[in-house]
Design a protein around this motif. Structure first.
Motif, PDB file in Angstrom:
ATOM      1  N   GLY A 108      23.140  94.124  20.744  1.00 45.76           N
ATOM      2  CA  GLY A 108      23.594  92.458  20.526  1.00 45.76           C
ATOM      3  C   GLY A 108      24.177  92.652  18.629  1.00 45.76           C
ATOM      4  O   GLY A 108      24.228  93.328  18.808  1.00 45.76           O
ATOM      5  N   GLY A 109      24.905  91.087  18.816  1.00 47.14           N
ATOM      6  CA  GLY A 109      25.491  91.238  17.096  1.00 47.14           C
ATOM      7  C   GLY A 109      26.654  91.644  17.572  1.00 47.14           C
ATOM      8  O   GLY A 109      27.284  92.275  17.767  1.00 47.14           O
ATOM      9  N   GLY A 110      27.045  91.590  15.616  1.00 50.11           N
ATOM     10  CA  GLY A 110      28.805  91.409  15.666  1.00 50.11           C
ATOM     11  C   GLY A 110      28.320  92.483  14.949  1.00 50.11           C
ATOM     12  O   GLY A 110      28.210  93.187  14.558  1.00 50.11           O
ATOM     13  N   GLY A 111      29.771  92.197  14.140  1.00 46.13           N
ATOM     14  CA  GLY A 111      30.278  93.624  13.352  1.00 46.13           C
ATOM     15  C   GLY A 111      30.490  94.507  14.099  1.00 46.13           C
ATOM     16  O   GLY A 111      30.675  94.822  15.273  1.00 46.13           O
ATOM     17  N   LEU A 112      29.996  96.037  13.373  1.00 47.88           N
ATOM     18  CA  LEU A 112      29.830  96.872  13.906  1.00 47.88           C
ATOM     19  C   LEU A 112      28.871  97.268  15.242  1.00 47.88           C
ATOM     20  O   LEU A 112      29.652  97.516  16.032  1.00 47.88           O
ATOM     21  CB  LEU A 112      28.466  97.550  13.841  1.00 47.88           C
ATOM     22  N   TYR A 113      28.335  96.865  15.344  1.00 47.57           N
ATOM     23  CA  TYR A 113      27.340  96.845  16.898  1.00 47.57           C
ATOM     24  C   TYR A 113      28.533  95.751  17.857  1.00 47.57           C
ATOM     25  O   TYR A 113      28.785  96.679  18.992  1.00 47.57           O
ATOM     26  CB  TYR A 113      25.997  95.180  16.995  1.00 47.57           C
ATOM     27  N   ALA A 114      29.390  95.121  17.466  1.00 43.89           N
ATOM     28  CA  ALA A 114      30.179  94.499  18.677  1.00 43.89           C
ATOM     29  C   ALA A 114      31.592  95.162  18.949  1.00 43.89           C
ATOM     30  O   ALA A 114      32.015  95.459  19.838  1.00 43.89           O
ATOM     31  CB  ALA A 114      31.473  92.855  17.995  1.00 43.89           C
ATOM     32  N   LEU A 115      31.551  96.251  17.918  1.00 46.10           N
ATOM     33  CA  LEU A 115      33.094  97.430  17.973  1.00 46.10           C
ATOM     34  C   LEU A 115      32.095  98.280  18.919  1.00 46.10           C
ATOM     35  O   LEU A 115      32.960  98.533  19.934  1.00 46.10           O
ATOM     36  CB  LEU A 115      33.134  97.429  16.649  1.00 46.10           C
ATOM     37  N   GLY A 116      30.911  98.434  18.838  1.00 48.59           N
ATOM     38  CA  GLY A 116      30.430  99.925  19.267  1.00 48.59           C
ATOM     39  C   GLY A 116      30.752  99.157  20.406  1.00 48.59           C
ATOM     40  O   GLY A 116      30.883  99.897  21.445  1.00 48.59           O
ATOM     41  N   ARG A 117      30.060  98.006  21.388  1.00 47.44           N
ATOM     42  CA  ARG A 117      30.312  97.840  22.270  1.00 47.44           C
ATOM     43  C   ARG A 117      31.541  97.524  22.836  1.00 47.44           C
ATOM     44  O   ARG A 117      31.562  98.291  24.503  1.00 47.44           O
ATOM     45  CB  ARG A 117      29.738  96.326  23.050  1.00 47.44           C
ATOM     46  N   HIS A 118      32.663  97.492  22.759  1.00 55.22           N
ATOM     47  CA  HIS A 118      34.015  97.033  22.607  1.00 55.22           C
ATOM     48  C   HIS A 118      34.550  98.440  22.986  1.00 55.22           C
ATOM     49  O   HIS A 118      35.553  98.841  24.298  1.00 55.22           O
ATOM     50  CB  HIS A 118      34.839  96.216  22.223  1.00 55.22           C
ATOM     51  N   ALA A 119      33.712  99.083  22.465  1.00 60.24           N
ATOM     52  CA  ALA A 119      34.431 100.743  22.487  1.00 60.24           C
ATOM     53  C   ALA A 119      33.979 101.369  23.315  1.00 60.24           C
ATOM     54  O   ALA A 119      34.899 101.969  23.985  1.00 60.24           O
ATOM     55  CB  ALA A 119      34.331 101.811  20.991  1.00 60.24           C
ATOM     56  N   VAL A 120      33.185 101.649  23.580  1.00 55.95           N
ATOM     57  CA  VAL A 120      32.466 102.094  24.940  1.00 55.95           C
ATOM     58  C   VAL A 120      33.164 101.703  25.964  1.00 55.95           C
ATOM     59  O   VAL A 120      33.786 102.360  26.533  1.00 55.95           O
ATOM     60  CB  VAL A 120      30.808 102.040  25.092  1.00 55.95           C
ATOM     61  N   ALA A 121      33.363 100.048  26.175  1.00 56.68           N
ATOM     62  CA  ALA A 121      34.091  99.672  27.271  1.00 56.68           C
ATOM     63  C   ALA A 121      34.669 100.259  27.723  1.00 56.68           C
ATOM     64  O   ALA A 121      35.618 100.282  28.398  1.00 56.68           O
ATOM     65  CB  ALA A 121      33.356  97.898  27.250  1.00 56.68           C
ATOM     66  N   ALA A 122      35.651 100.065  26.500  1.00 55.97           N
ATOM     67  CA  ALA A 122      37.037 100.789  25.818  1.00 55.97           C
ATOM     68  C   ALA A 122      37.433 101.671  26.306  1.00 55.97           C
ATOM     69  O   ALA A 122      39.030 102.470  27.298  1.00 55.97           O
ATOM     70  CB  ALA A 122      37.926  99.848  24.778  1.00 55.97           C
TER      71      ALA A 122
END
Length: 181
Positions: A108-122
Protein backbone atom coordinates in the motif's frame (compact mmCIF):
# COMPACT_ATOMS: atom_id res chain seq x y z
CA UNK A 1 13.15 4.53 -43.58
CA UNK A 2 15.71 1.76 -43.63
CA UNK A 3 14.86 -1.40 -45.51
CA UNK A 4 15.11 -4.83 -43.92
CA UNK A 5 18.48 -5.65 -45.52
CA UNK A 6 20.00 -2.44 -44.13
CA UNK A 7 18.56 -3.16 -40.70
CA UNK A 8 19.81 -6.76 -40.62
CA UNK A 9 23.22 -5.73 -41.89
CA UNK A 10 23.61 -3.25 -39.03
CA UNK A 11 23.09 -5.83 -36.26
CA UNK A 12 26.14 -7.47 -34.68
CA UNK A 13 26.44 -11.18 -35.34
CA UNK A 14 26.50 -13.88 -32.69
CA UNK A 15 23.13 -13.22 -31.09
CA UNK A 16 19.44 -13.66 -31.75
CA UNK A 17 17.13 -10.72 -32.23
CA UNK A 18 13.43 -10.10 -32.39
CA UNK A 19 12.77 -7.42 -34.99
CA UNK A 20 9.40 -5.71 -35.17
CA UNK A 21 8.25 -3.79 -38.22
CA UNK A 22 5.10 -3.05 -40.16
CA UNK A 23 4.32 -4.91 -43.35
CA UNK A 24 1.70 -4.09 -45.99
CA UNK A 25 0.02 -7.46 -46.37
CA UNK A 26 -3.54 -6.24 -46.61
CA UNK A 27 -4.25 -2.50 -46.56
CA UNK A 28 -7.44 -3.23 -44.57
CA UNK A 29 -5.45 -4.86 -41.75
CA UNK A 30 -3.02 -3.18 -39.39
CA UNK A 31 -0.50 -5.94 -38.67
CA UNK A 32 2.75 -6.28 -36.81
CA UNK A 33 5.18 -8.98 -37.89
CA UNK A 34 7.94 -10.39 -35.74
CA UNK A 35 10.92 -11.88 -37.52
CA UNK A 36 13.24 -14.16 -35.62
CA UNK A 37 16.69 -13.16 -36.83
CA UNK A 38 19.58 -15.53 -36.33
CA UNK A 39 23.16 -15.79 -37.51
CA UNK A 40 24.35 -18.12 -40.22
CA UNK A 41 27.61 -20.00 -39.74
CA UNK A 42 29.34 -17.55 -42.09
CA UNK A 43 28.55 -14.74 -39.65
CA UNK A 44 26.01 -13.22 -42.03
CA UNK A 45 22.69 -12.38 -40.48
CA UNK A 46 19.76 -14.21 -42.00
CA UNK A 47 16.06 -13.70 -41.49
CA UNK A 48 14.15 -16.91 -40.99
CA UNK A 49 11.11 -15.87 -42.94
CA UNK A 50 9.28 -19.13 -42.29
CA UNK A 51 9.13 -18.06 -38.63
CA UNK A 52 7.31 -14.79 -39.28
CA UNK A 53 4.29 -14.32 -37.07
CA UNK A 54 1.85 -11.56 -37.92
CA UNK A 55 -0.52 -10.26 -35.29
CA UNK A 56 -3.45 -7.97 -35.88
CA UNK A 57 -3.18 -4.89 -33.68
CA UNK A 58 -5.70 -4.90 -30.88
CA UNK A 59 -6.94 -1.99 -28.86
CA UNK A 60 -4.39 -0.83 -26.29
CA UNK A 61 -4.85 -2.45 -22.90
CA UNK A 62 -3.38 -2.72 -19.45
CA UNK A 63 -4.11 -4.69 -16.28
CA UNK A 64 -3.84 -3.17 -12.82
CA UNK A 65 -1.59 -4.22 -9.94
CA UNK A 66 -4.76 -5.65 -8.38
CA UNK A 67 -5.15 -8.04 -11.33
CA UNK A 68 -1.54 -9.26 -11.36
CA UNK A 69 -1.29 -9.91 -7.59
CA UNK A 70 -4.19 -12.39 -7.48
CA UNK A 71 -3.21 -16.11 -7.48
CA UNK A 72 -5.97 -16.94 -9.99
CA UNK A 73 -4.13 -14.70 -12.49
CA UNK A 74 -0.59 -16.05 -11.99
CA UNK A 75 -1.03 -18.08 -15.19
CA UNK A 76 -1.12 -14.79 -17.13
CA UNK A 77 2.36 -13.80 -15.90
CA UNK A 78 4.85 -13.79 -18.80
CA UNK A 79 7.15 -16.81 -18.70
CA UNK A 80 10.20 -14.59 -18.03
CA UNK A 81 8.88 -13.58 -14.61
CA UNK A 82 7.75 -15.38 -11.48
CA UNK A 83 5.85 -13.80 -8.56
CA UNK A 84 8.76 -14.83 -6.30
CA UNK A 85 11.46 -13.08 -8.37
CA UNK A 86 13.20 -10.39 -6.34
CA UNK A 87 12.37 -6.86 -7.45
CA UNK A 88 16.07 -5.90 -7.52
CA UNK A 89 16.88 -8.79 -9.89
CA UNK A 90 14.32 -7.57 -12.41
CA UNK A 91 14.56 -3.77 -12.13
CA UNK A 92 18.24 -3.50 -11.21
CA UNK A 93 17.56 -1.14 -8.29
CA UNK A 94 17.22 -2.30 -4.68
CA UNK A 95 14.31 0.06 -4.03
CA UNK A 96 12.45 -2.57 -1.98
CA UNK A 97 15.12 -4.65 -0.19
CA UNK A 98 14.24 -8.34 0.07
CA UNK A 99 10.83 -7.92 -1.61
CA UNK A 100 9.59 -10.01 -4.53
CA UNK A 101 7.60 -8.75 -7.51
CA UNK A 102 4.46 -10.06 -5.80
CA UNK A 103 5.36 -8.29 -2.53
CA UNK A 104 5.80 -4.99 -4.36
CA UNK A 105 2.48 -5.43 -6.18
CA UNK A 106 0.75 -5.85 -2.82
CA UNK A 107 2.25 -2.84 -1.05
CA UNK A 108 0.00 0.00 0.00
CA UNK A 109 0.99 3.63 0.12
CA UNK A 110 1.86 6.43 -2.26
CA UNK A 111 5.06 7.81 -3.73
CA UNK A 112 7.69 5.15 -4.35
CA UNK A 113 5.36 2.35 -3.16
CA UNK A 114 2.70 3.30 -5.70
CA UNK A 115 5.34 3.62 -8.41
CA UNK A 116 6.67 0.14 -7.54
CA UNK A 117 3.19 -1.41 -7.78
CA UNK A 118 2.48 0.19 -11.13
CA UNK A 119 5.98 -0.49 -12.50
CA UNK A 120 5.64 -4.24 -11.80
CA UNK A 121 2.15 -4.30 -13.35
CA UNK A 122 3.40 -2.31 -16.36
CA UNK A 123 6.29 -4.73 -16.90
CA UNK A 124 3.94 -7.74 -16.80
CA UNK A 125 1.56 -5.97 -19.19
CA UNK A 126 4.37 -5.08 -21.59
CA UNK A 127 5.66 -8.67 -21.67
CA UNK A 128 2.25 -10.34 -22.11
CA UNK A 129 1.56 -11.03 -25.79
CA UNK A 130 -2.19 -10.72 -25.26
CA UNK A 131 -1.97 -7.20 -23.84
CA UNK A 132 -1.32 -4.49 -26.45
CA UNK A 133 0.54 -2.32 -23.95
CA UNK A 134 1.62 1.13 -25.19
CA UNK A 135 5.09 1.01 -23.57
CA UNK A 136 7.90 -1.52 -24.11
CA UNK A 137 9.26 -3.47 -21.13
CA UNK A 138 12.71 -1.82 -21.29
CA UNK A 139 11.02 1.61 -21.24
CA UNK A 140 9.05 0.62 -18.11
CA UNK A 141 12.28 -0.37 -16.33
CA UNK A 142 14.05 2.80 -17.49
CA UNK A 143 11.16 4.99 -16.31
CA UNK A 144 11.32 3.37 -12.86
CA UNK A 145 15.11 3.71 -12.62
CA UNK A 146 15.07 7.39 -13.60
CA UNK A 147 12.35 8.23 -11.05
CA UNK A 148 14.05 6.17 -8.32
CA UNK A 149 17.45 7.74 -8.93
CA UNK A 150 15.88 11.21 -8.93
CA UNK A 151 14.74 10.42 -5.38
CA UNK A 152 11.94 13.00 -5.21
CA UNK A 153 8.32 12.23 -4.47
CA UNK A 154 7.30 14.37 -7.46
CA UNK A 155 9.43 12.22 -9.83
CA UNK A 156 7.94 9.03 -8.36
CA UNK A 157 4.40 10.39 -8.70
CA UNK A 158 4.96 11.59 -12.28
CA UNK A 159 6.29 8.18 -13.38
CA UNK A 160 3.52 6.37 -11.44
CA UNK A 161 0.86 8.53 -13.11
CA UNK A 162 2.15 7.63 -16.58
CA UNK A 163 2.15 3.89 -15.83
CA UNK A 164 -1.12 3.95 -13.88
CA UNK A 165 -2.79 5.62 -16.86
CA UNK A 166 -1.74 2.74 -19.10
CA UNK A 167 -2.42 0.04 -16.47
CA UNK A 168 -5.97 1.31 -16.09
CA UNK A 169 -6.93 1.35 -19.80
CA UNK A 170 -8.81 -1.92 -19.38
CA UNK A 171 -7.60 -5.49 -18.90
CA UNK A 172 -8.12 -7.87 -21.84
CA UNK A 173 -7.06 -10.94 -19.83
CA UNK A 174 -9.32 -13.44 -18.11
CA UNK A 175 -8.79 -15.65 -15.09
CA UNK A 176 -5.73 -17.86 -15.64
CA UNK A 177 -4.41 -19.98 -12.80
CA UNK A 178 -1.66 -21.55 -14.89
CA UNK A 179 -0.19 -24.96 -14.16
CA UNK A 180 -0.03 -25.86 -10.48
CA UNK A 181 3.58 -26.39 -9.40
Amino acid sequence: GANLDDLLGSLPSGARYLVTFEVDIDPELDVECLINVGTASSGLIVAEFEDITCLEFGDPGGCTPGYWKQPQHFGSWPFEYNPNDLFVDVFGEDAFPGLTLLDVLGQGGGGLYALGRHAVAALLNAKNAEVYYPVASNEVIQLFIEAYEDGSKSAANAAKNILAGYNEIGCPLARNEGDPE
